[in-house]
Design a protein around this motif. Structure first.
Motif, PDB file in Angstrom:
ATOM      1  N   LYS A  48      28.186 -25.796  -9.338  1.00  0.00           N
ATOM      2  CA  LYS A  48      29.246 -27.353  -9.504  1.00  0.00           C
ATOM      3  C   LYS A  48      28.687 -27.808 -10.980  1.00  0.00           C
ATOM      4  CE  LYS A  48      29.605 -28.422  -4.899  1.00  0.00           C
ATOM      5  NZ  LYS A  48      29.051 -29.402  -4.086  1.00  0.00           N
ATOM      6  N   ASP A  49      27.639 -27.101 -11.631  1.00  0.00           N
ATOM      7  CA  ASP A  49      27.022 -27.817 -12.629  1.00  0.00           C
ATOM      8  C   ASP A  49      27.482 -26.653 -13.953  1.00  0.00           C
ATOM      9  OD1 ASP A  49      25.135 -29.306 -11.073  1.00  0.00           O
ATOM     10  OD2 ASP A  49      23.626 -27.960 -11.662  1.00  0.00           O
ATOM     11  N   VAL A  50      28.589 -25.684 -14.028  1.00  0.00           N
ATOM     12  CA  VAL A  50      28.854 -25.178 -14.455  1.00  0.00           C
ATOM     13  C   VAL A  50      29.885 -25.682 -15.179  1.00  0.00           C
ATOM     14  CG1 VAL A  50      29.779 -23.073 -16.026  1.00  0.00           C
ATOM     15  CG2 VAL A  50      27.509 -22.821 -13.809  1.00  0.00           C
ATOM     16  N   THR A  51      30.214 -25.796 -16.361  1.00  0.00           N
ATOM     17  CA  THR A  51      32.069 -26.881 -16.752  1.00  0.00           C
ATOM     18  C   THR A  51      32.415 -25.697 -18.390  1.00  0.00           C
ATOM     19  OG1 THR A  51      30.815 -28.359 -18.751  1.00  0.00           O
ATOM     20  CG2 THR A  51      31.298 -29.541 -16.003  1.00  0.00           C
TER      21      THR A  51
ATOM     22  N   LYS B  11      39.782 -21.599 -24.738  1.00  0.00           N
ATOM     23  CA  LYS B  11      39.558 -22.517 -23.558  1.00  0.00           C
ATOM     24  C   LYS B  11      40.381 -21.798 -22.152  1.00  0.00           C
ATOM     25  CE  LYS B  11      41.877 -26.844 -21.776  1.00  0.00           C
ATOM     26  NZ  LYS B  11      42.740 -28.018 -21.801  1.00  0.00           N
ATOM     27  N   GLU B  12      41.302 -20.888 -22.418  1.00  0.00           N
ATOM     28  CA  GLU B  12      41.843 -20.459 -21.196  1.00  0.00           C
ATOM     29  C   GLU B  12      40.594 -19.362 -20.833  1.00  0.00           C
ATOM     30  OE1 GLU B  12      46.371 -19.854 -21.899  1.00  0.00           O
ATOM     31  OE2 GLU B  12      44.938 -18.152 -22.412  1.00  0.00           O
TER      32      GLU B  12
ATOM     33  N   VAL C 166      34.130 -20.168 -15.829  1.00  0.00           N
ATOM     34  CA  VAL C 166      33.606 -21.307 -14.357  1.00  0.00           C
ATOM     35  C   VAL C 166      33.986 -20.952 -13.364  1.00  0.00           C
ATOM     36  CG1 VAL C 166      33.905 -23.814 -13.846  1.00  0.00           C
ATOM     37  CG2 VAL C 166      33.848 -23.434 -16.724  1.00  0.00           C
ATOM     38  N   LYS C 167      35.183 -20.392 -12.621  1.00  0.00           N
ATOM     39  CA  LYS C 167      35.950 -20.058 -12.035  1.00  0.00           C
ATOM     40  C   LYS C 167      35.291 -18.788 -11.423  1.00  0.00           C
ATOM     41  CE  LYS C 167      40.917 -21.529 -12.487  1.00  0.00           C
ATOM     42  NZ  LYS C 167      42.055 -21.329 -12.748  1.00  0.00           N
ATOM     43  N   VAL C 168      34.181 -17.783 -12.342  1.00  0.00           N
ATOM     44  CA  VAL C 168      33.830 -16.647 -11.882  1.00  0.00           C
ATOM     45  C   VAL C 168      32.077 -17.567 -11.186  1.00  0.00           C
ATOM     46  CG1 VAL C 168      33.018 -14.937 -13.068  1.00  0.00           C
ATOM     47  CG2 VAL C 168      34.336 -15.250 -13.494  1.00  0.00           C
TER      48      VAL C 168
END
Length: 528
Positions: free
Chosen positions: A270-273, A251-252, A258-260
């Motif tokens: 915005k669509d990347v989760t 998960k980390e 996602v932050k990348v």
């Protein structure tokens, strides 16, 4: 004298014991070879018990026997760990620790395993995890760890950096879950995993933590990226590590990717989760690899600056290339028919860039939204319906795939790097250690609790006093948060309120060492 059992009179004397026995039934004659013990404790030796004797006619001292068995055990364990070439070094290390006594018992195999780990980490040439040693030795991990620490402290050893990339490569190569995977795909999994492992090191996901759960998490991620159906449960079971810890590391790692996507300015960031980051990993790996291959130069001082950026036009061109990013589950004619809508050089090309070399994130995002609207809104569908060989009529499916061609495998992050060199690389995100972030959040939470405790104390001590609207709103907001959790005031609020009443410094309270502060300022201060 006749035999008491068969009443026979034929007796013979044994060669080994010297006792006489009946030939007919084998009964020993009583008191035939009796020797009296005279002279006290230093008298003659007995017949059946001889101190320090083993077998017939051989004498072996206890210490020599202990050392002999200890050497055999050391050789057996080192062979199981593929460290036969280090047997003499491990024996010498154990000799120095035990002062030449070696040892026996359940503790001695654990000492051998600890010395094996210390030898490998000292040289830094091999890869050996503590989980593997604990399995081969037959002990628990919490038993092996303290012994390793005592060995390192006793011999004053300097251990080198643990080779997490090598540990991942060894785990992926020896994994029984990947035996049926093609050789090329397995090599790609290994290289991508090494790249992602270096990124995890740069993001401090391994700082102060056991390495194997992170290795399992990275392996589980890259096998999903390459379409291999392997569960993280099976990988954790093979590596003999906690499944819960592996899922936490997974998960980390997903959160960092996602932050990348947000940091590199991906138009569809915005669509990347966390749930769908695997589907976007091909794009992210390509961007991260491209950024890591760019050189940096130093300004005056130690500040690092990138010499050049990556061309967004080239990246999007590769993304929209019909051979790499998009494919059809139909024949080549329909692929050629529809591919012209995604050919950057075709008639219906998306205007990616102006005459200038640079393109803003807003422009790229706008073009991406236009492209999505055309795919969803029917521009492509209308074109395809007008064609006789419509892919909709033939029930063919138009699919997007994360391209394998985005990954080149030419970055230095695909192999082991020193931590100093790794920190200088740019992969699109410079993160802080998770423990540091959690510590900062905890300090902010305690700071708010201190303010709320002061407000409660002031309200009780001066009920007729005027409380400011800001302080009152702060207390109300704090109470609402507590009600959502099911309790208005918890034990931490009460402890902080007690410490504030005893005039404890706020900076000390923010550190969270409540037990120590209570012993120093409350229970030992003469006040309760």
């Amino acid at each position: 004298m006749r035999c008491k059992r068969c009443n026979g009179s034929n007796f013979e004397r044994g060669e080994d014991t010297g006792n006489s026995y009946c030939v007919g039934c084998g009964t020993l004659r009583e008191y035939d070879n009796y020797e009296a013990h005279l002279g006290g404790i230093l008298g003659p030796q007995g017949t059946f018990i001889r101190v320090g004797t083993i077998g017939i006619g051989s004498v072996l001292a206890y210490k020599e026997k202990k050392i002999y068995e200890a050497n055999n055990l050391i050789e057996a364990i080192t062979e199981r760990l593929d460290l036969g070439y280090k047997t003499e070094a491990i024996k010498s290390m154990i000799y120095n620790i035990t002062d030449g006594e070696f040892g026996q018992g359940e503790w001695f195999p654990i000492l051998i395993g600890a010395c094996c780990y210390a030898v490998v980490r000292k040289e830094g040439k091999g890869v050996l995890s503590m989980e593997e040693i604990a399995c081969q030795v037959g002990c628990d991990l919490h038993q092996l760890g303290p012994v390793v620490k005592r060995v390192v402290d006793h011999l004053d050893l300097e251990l080198r950096e643990i080779d997490l990339v090598g540990l991942f490569t060894k785990t992926a190569t020896n994994s029984p879950r990947l035996t049926d995977v093609a050789r090329e795909k397995k090599e790609r999994i290994t290289k991508q995993g090494a790249f992602l492992m270096n990124c995890a090191l740069k993001w401090f996901l391994s700082t102060g933590r056991r390495p194997m759960p992170l290795v399992v998490a990275v392996l589980a991620f890259v096998v999903q990226v390459n379409g291999v159906k392997v569960k993280i449960d099976d990988l954790a079971k093979d590596a003999r590590v906690s499944l819960t810890t592996c899922k936490t590391r997974y998960k980390e790692l997903s959160e960092k990717l996602v932050k990348v996507a947000e940091e590199v300015g991906l138009p569809w960031a915005k669509d990347v989760t966390v749930k769908n980051v695997v589907k976007h990993s091909g794009t992210l790996f390509g961007l991260m690899e491209t950024k890591s291959m760019k050189k940096r130069k130093r300004r005056t001082g130690n500040e690092l600056v990138r010499t050049d950026g990556f061309c967004v036009e080239d990246l999007v061109r590769d993304c929209l290339c019909k051979e790499s990013m998009y494919c059809y589950n139909d024949d080549d004619d329909r692929q050629d028919t529809m591919s012209r809508y995604f050919d950057v050089g075709g008639e219906r090309q998306l205007s990616l860039c102006n005459k200038d070399d640079n393109i803003s994130e807003k422009q790229l995002s706008t073009k991406y939204n236009e492209f999505v609207d055309r795919v969803r809104g029917g521009t492509l569908a209308k074109r395809s319906q007008g064609n006789n060989k419509s892919m909709w009529q033939r029930r063919s499916v138009f699919e997007m795939f994360s391209s394998e061609y985005w990954w080149k495998g030419k970055s230095e992050l695909s192999r082991r790097l020193l931590l100093k060199d790794l920190l200088e690389k740019d992969v699109g995100l410079d993160a802080l250690p998770p423990s540091y972030i959690k510590g900062c959040i905890a300090v902010e939470r305690r700071r708010e609790k201190i303010k709320a405790a002061k407000l409660r104390i002031k309200t009780i001590q001066h009920p007729s006093g005027i409380v400011s609207e800001g302080a009152l709103s702060l207390e109300l907001e704090h109470s609402k948060k507590k009600r959502k959790k099911g309790s208005e005031i918890d034990w931490e609020d009460l402890v902080i309120q007690t410490l504030v009443l005893h005039n404890v410094n706020e900076e000390e309270i923010e550190k969270g060492h409540y037990k120590t502060l209570l012993e120093l300022h409350v229970f030992d201060s003469g006040e309760v």
